[in-house]
Write an enzyme that holds these catalytic residues in place. Structure first.
Site, short mmCIF file in Angstrom:
data_model
loop_
_atom_site.label_atom_id
_atom_site.label_comp_id
_atom_site.label_asym_id
_atom_site.label_seq_id
_atom_site.Cartn_x
_atom_site.Cartn_y
_atom_site.Cartn_z
CG ASN A 112 -1.15 1.39 1.92
OD1 ASN A 112 -2.27 1.97 1.02
ND2 ASN A 112 -0.62 1.20 2.77
CB SER A 138 -3.79 5.23 -8.31
OG SER A 138 -4.65 7.02 -8.64
CE1 TYR A 148 0.59 8.29 -6.29
CE2 TYR A 148 -1.22 8.61 -7.69
CZ TYR A 148 -0.89 8.24 -6.76
OH TYR A 148 -2.41 7.32 -5.68
CE LYS A 192 -0.07 4.28 -6.81
NZ LYS A 192 0.38 3.50 -5.59
CB ILE A 209 -9.21 8.33 -0.38
CG1 ILE A 209 -9.61 7.25 -1.34
CG2 ILE A 209 -9.66 7.81 1.05
CD1 ILE A 209 -10.80 6.79 -1.79
N1 LIG Z 1 -5.22 9.27 -1.07
C1 LIG Z 1 -5.43 9.47 -2.08
O1 LIG Z 1 -6.35 9.79 -2.60
C2 LIG Z 1 -4.79 8.28 -3.39
C3 LIG Z 1 -5.99 7.92 -4.30
C4 LIG Z 1 -5.07 6.47 -5.27
C5 LIG Z 1 -4.57 5.73 -4.71
N2 LIG Z 1 -3.71 6.33 -3.43
C6 LIG Z 1 -2.24 5.00 -3.21
O2 LIG Z 1 -2.92 4.53 -1.46
C7 LIG Z 1 -1.79 4.41 -1.23
C8 LIG Z 1 -1.39 5.03 0.20
O3 LIG Z 1 -2.17 6.46 0.49
P1 LIG Z 1 -2.21 7.79 1.21
O4 LIG Z 1 -3.57 8.23 1.14
O5 LIG Z 1 -2.92 6.33 2.70
O6 LIG Z 1 -0.98 8.41 1.45
P2 LIG Z 1 0.03 8.68 3.09
O7 LIG Z 1 0.64 9.67 2.88
O8 LIG Z 1 -1.56 8.98 4.23
O9 LIG Z 1 0.50 7.23 3.37
C9 LIG Z 1 1.61 6.69 2.66
C10 LIG Z 1 2.39 5.73 3.38
O10 LIG Z 1 3.50 5.05 3.13
C11 LIG Z 1 4.97 5.50 4.04
N3 LIG Z 1 5.91 5.47 2.37
C12 LIG Z 1 6.18 6.57 2.09
N4 LIG Z 1 7.06 6.44 1.31
C13 LIG Z 1 7.45 4.91 2.31
C14 LIG Z 1 9.33 4.11 2.03
N5 LIG Z 1 10.30 4.57 1.30
N6 LIG Z 1 8.87 3.04 2.36
C15 LIG Z 1 8.13 3.31 4.10
N7 LIG Z 1 7.10 3.27 3.81
C16 LIG Z 1 6.43 4.88 3.33
C17 LIG Z 1 4.68 7.08 4.06
O11 LIG Z 1 4.95 6.95 5.84
C18 LIG Z 1 3.32 7.23 4.71
O12 LIG Z 1 2.92 7.08 5.80
C19 LIG Z 1 -1.13 5.02 -2.02
O13 LIG Z 1 -0.26 4.07 -2.45
C20 LIG Z 1 -1.48 5.89 -2.69
O14 LIG Z 1 -0.66 6.35 -4.21
C21 LIG Z 1 -4.64 7.33 -2.65
#
Ligand SMILES: NC(=O)c1ccc[n+]([C@@H]2O[C@H](COP(=O)([O-])OP(=O)(O)OC[C@H]3O[C@@H](n4cnc5c(N)ncnc54)[C@H](O)[C@@H]3O)[C@@H](O)[C@H]2O)c1
Length: 251
Positions: free
Chosen positions: A90, A142, A155, A159, A188
């Site tokens: 994730n 995504s 990005y 994805k 989200i």
């Molecule tokens: N929030 C959205 O709208 C959305 C939409 C589509 C996809 N996503 C995807 O969902 C996933 C989670 O995103 P989120 O919105 O919860 O973001 P977020 O920033 O809240 O959480 C991401 C987490 O990943 C960790 N992280 C980043 N780089 C890292 C690394 N090198 N090693 C270990 N951990 C690492 C961060 O510390 C963080 O806790 C991601 O893959 C993101 O691309 C999010």
């Protein structure tokens, strides 16, 4: 219903918005959850919340962009109960920019965190799943990997690659009863999204107004889908890219 009793689940980015919701959901349903994150304090916070609520969780710090750290994470997780049933890839980063405004570091780091980590973690975990007779992997892709939004070329490309990686992995390991699927969320409400919204000068209320559903998504809604895909209820789902967008992509 406890769908994950006796199972071990590894969640990367488990300290973040969607990852913490996934960790809590899998633990609520009986899994021992390895909450992994590059940010150890965030992972520890989520693991202690789970323990306080009566669940089982262990926090492990791992920068999954590094091959060795990723492999160590899987080894440490396996050592807990000699099994890894569920791997949720994730963790992700979102470096904004078009081809000319991005730096080379943005491009390479996006691939290292969003895609290469999956290559390393799956290579470390799949032999354990084969030996156990199966397993479930859920990758976070995504909506933007399928329908690109502007100014996010790194990005969106990572994805799209996650989607292709998921389908290829699923095809290759379906005979081993390893089910590999991906979730493709729309917008989200998480720290990642809030940071992006701030940079663009908009507000969450603006996004809510634009969304066909009248609001953007919640991390718990993605977690419910991930839990379904990881569970035996999704026994014949393998190689699926499941969109969870509140119809954002078809607006
Ligand atoms: N929030 C959205 O709208 C959305 C939409 C589509 C996809 N996503 C995807 O969902 C996933 C989670 O995103 P989120 O919105 O919860 O973001 P977020 O920033 O809240 O959480 C991401 C987490 O990943 C960790 N992280 C980043 N780089 C890292 C690394 N090198 N090693 C270990 N951990 C690492 C961060 O510390 C963080 O806790 C991601 O893959 C993101 O691309 C999010």
């Amino acid at each position: 219903m406890k769908r994950f009793e006796g199972k071990v689940a590894v969640v990367t980015g488990g300290g973040g918005g969607i990852g913490s919701a996934i960790s809590r959901r899998l633990a609520d349903e009986g899994a021992l959850v390895v909450v992994s994150d590059g940010n150890l304090d965030a992972a520890k916070f989520v693991a202690s919340e789970i323990e306080d609520a009566g669940g089982s969780a262990v926090a492990i710090a791992a920068d999954i962009s590094q091959k060795d750290t990723g492999c160590d994470l899987i080894a440490e997780a396996f050592a807990l109960r000699s099994r890894i049933d569920i791997l949720v890839n994730n963790a992700g980063i979102n470096r904004r920019g078009n081809l000319l405004s991005l730096t080379e570091e943005d491009w390479h780091m996006s691939f290292a965190v969003n895609l290469d980590s999956m290559f390393h973690l799956c290579r470390a975990a799949i032999p354990h799943m084969i030996e156990a007779g199966g397993g479930a992997i859920v990758n976070t892709a995504s909506q933007w990997g399928l329908y690109p939004a502007p100014n996010h070329i790194a990005y969106n490309t990572t994805k799209a690659a996650v989607a292709a990686f998921t389908q290829n992995l699923a095809r290759d390991y379906a005979p081993n009863k390893i089910r590999v699927n991906a979730v493709c969320p729309g917008e989200i409400l998480t720290p990642m999204l809030e940071a992006g919204v701030k940079r663009s000068g908009r507000t969450i209320a603006d996004l809510d107004k634009l969304a066909p559903f009248g609001r953007i998504g919640k991390p718990e809604e993605v977690a419910a889908l991930v839990a379904f895909l990881a569970s035996d209820e999704a026994a014949f789902m393998c190689g699926s890219l499941v969109e969870i967008t509140g119809a954002q992509a078809v607006a």
